[in-house]
Design an enzyme around this catalytic site. Structure first.
Site, PDB file in Angstrom:
ATOM      1  N   ASP A  19      36.582  36.789  40.660  1.00 22.21           N
ATOM      2  CA  ASP A  19      37.519  36.205  40.532  1.00 22.21           C
ATOM      3  C   ASP A  19      39.003  36.978  39.600  1.00 22.21           C
ATOM      4  OD1 ASP A  19      39.757  34.929  40.995  1.00 22.21           O
ATOM      5  OD2 ASP A  19      39.447  33.165  40.159  1.00 22.21           O
ATOM      6  N   PHE A  24      41.372  29.512  46.813  1.00 23.42           N
ATOM      7  CA  PHE A  24      40.226  28.887  46.506  1.00 23.42           C
ATOM      8  C   PHE A  24      39.368  28.474  47.666  1.00 23.42           C
ATOM      9  CE2 PHE A  24      37.296  25.776  45.082  1.00 23.42           C
ATOM     10  CZ  PHE A  24      37.068  25.859  44.254  1.00 23.42           C
ATOM     11  N   VAL A  25      38.170  28.968  47.902  1.00 22.00           N
ATOM     12  CA  VAL A  25      37.177  29.266  49.088  1.00 22.00           C
ATOM     13  C   VAL A  25      36.305  28.164  48.153  1.00 22.00           C
ATOM     14  CG1 VAL A  25      38.456  31.159  50.062  1.00 22.00           C
ATOM     15  CG2 VAL A  25      36.423  30.989  47.577  1.00 22.00           C
ATOM     16  N   ARG A  76      28.561  23.395  49.023  1.00 19.84           N
ATOM     17  CA  ARG A  76      27.993  24.384  49.329  1.00 19.84           C
ATOM     18  C   ARG A  76      27.246  24.644  50.781  1.00 19.84           C
ATOM     19  NH1 ARG A  76      27.696  26.247  43.796  1.00 19.84           N
ATOM     20  NH2 ARG A  76      27.693  24.533  42.478  1.00 19.84           N
TER      21      ARG A  76
HETATM   22  P1  5GP Z   1      35.436  35.659  37.334  1.00 22.06           P
HETATM   23  O1  5GP Z   1      35.168  35.702  35.726  1.00 22.06           O
HETATM   24  O2  5GP Z   1      35.194  36.461  38.575  1.00 22.06           O
HETATM   25  O3  5GP Z   1      37.247  34.724  37.353  1.00 22.06           O
HETATM   26  O4  5GP Z   1      34.939  34.114  37.960  1.00 22.06           O
HETATM   27  C1  5GP Z   1      33.862  34.270  38.667  1.00 22.06           C
HETATM   28  C2  5GP Z   1      33.034  32.564  39.010  1.00 22.06           C
HETATM   29  O5  5GP Z   1      34.704  32.025  39.165  1.00 22.06           O
HETATM   30  C3  5GP Z   1      32.625  32.514  40.292  1.00 22.06           C
HETATM   31  O6  5GP Z   1      31.364  32.738  40.249  1.00 22.06           O
HETATM   32  C4  5GP Z   1      32.598  31.286  40.609  1.00 22.06           C
HETATM   33  O7  5GP Z   1      31.545  30.476  39.952  1.00 22.06           O
HETATM   34  C5  5GP Z   1      34.021  31.295  39.996  1.00 22.06           C
HETATM   35  N1  5GP Z   1      34.663  30.948  41.291  1.00 22.06           N
HETATM   36  C6  5GP Z   1      36.029  31.972  41.085  1.00 22.06           C
HETATM   37  N2  5GP Z   1      36.867  31.696  42.168  1.00 22.06           N
HETATM   38  C7  5GP Z   1      36.539  30.322  43.214  1.00 22.06           C
HETATM   39  C8  5GP Z   1      36.518  29.622  44.457  1.00 22.06           C
HETATM   40  O8  5GP Z   1      37.794  30.569  45.431  1.00 22.06           O
HETATM   41  N3  5GP Z   1      35.641  29.148  45.035  1.00 22.06           N
HETATM   42  C9  5GP Z   1      34.478  28.210  44.155  1.00 22.06           C
HETATM   43  N4  5GP Z   1      34.282  27.912  44.723  1.00 22.06           N
HETATM   44  N5  5GP Z   1      34.334  29.294  43.010  1.00 22.06           N
HETATM   45  C10 5GP Z   1      34.349  30.649  42.593  1.00 22.06           C
END
Ligand code: 5GP
Length: 179
Positions: free
Chosen positions: A107, A156-157, A169
């Site tokens: 993300d 968000f997904v 999940r």
């Molecule tokens: P980052 O550090 O890249 O911002 O976030 C990574 C983590 O955020 C992912 O491993 C996941 O756990 C969570 N995350 C980010 N976006 C989403 C989303 O759209 N859906 C879900 N379920 N988790 C997300």
């Protein structure tokens, strides 16, 4: 694929079908098999979200490979907290190993941009990142993602291992938060 679904009062609409996901996981598995020919990569699957993708990706690999599961839990609710907690569960000695981190989604990139240097310190032969989903517009850090499943919009997904506050999940497809 079902129509919209509601989880904890939020509506999600169909986004990626089982078939789209399976095809992409197979393609990535084949690429990994070619890239790591003669090697024996160690998949490092990041729990909880990546467990389903890791299972499919590993089964799509035709070379010898191993898997282990780690936890980095840095995320609660609808947005990433940007804080990386301690790595839990890495029992293998990864020194000299070809490591492929398996993530469900990148993300902001905070998690991986902090974790990958930590991993490098353990002196693996190589480190590559495979992420099923990448929210390209949300990226705040430079993250070298060698294997990307799908570049997706900044919404968000859930499904296919990804949750919203503990639920979703088990949904075999990926759904996106409706506007
Ligand atoms: P980052 O550090 O890249 O911002 O976030 C990574 C983590 O955020 C992912 O491993 C996941 O756990 C969570 N995350 C980010 N976006 C989403 C989303 O759209 N859906 C879900 N379920 N988790 C997300």
């Amino acid at each position: 694929m079902k129509d919209n679904i509601v989880i904890h009062g939020l509506t999600f609409r169909p986004f990626l079908s089982r078939q789209q996901i399976a095809e992409r996981a197979n393609q990535l598995g084949q690429r990994i098999s070619r890239d790591y020919q003669g090697k024996r990569p160690l998949f490092l699957a990041v729990l909880n979200g990546a467990f389903i993708f890791a299972a499919d990706l590993m089964r799509a690999c035709e070379i010898d490979c191993a898997i282990t599961f780690i936890r980095l839990a840095s995320y609660e609710g609808l947005a990433s907290s940007g804080q990386v907690k301690t790595v839990i569960g890495l029992q293998e000695d990864i020194k000299g190993r070809d490591v492929i981190i398996v993530e469900d989604i990148v993300d902001t990139g905070q998690t991986m941009s902090q974790f990958m240097p930590q991993l490098e310190q353990m002196e693996p032969a190589s480190v590559a990142l495979a992420s099923l989903l990448v929210k390209t517009e949300a990226l705040e850090c430079e993250v070298d993602i060698k294997y990307t499943g799908f570049e997706i919009p900044n919404k968000f997904v859930i499904g296919y291992g990804l949750d919203y506050d503990g639920l979703g999940r088990n949904i075999p497809e990926i759904y996106q938060l409706a506007d």
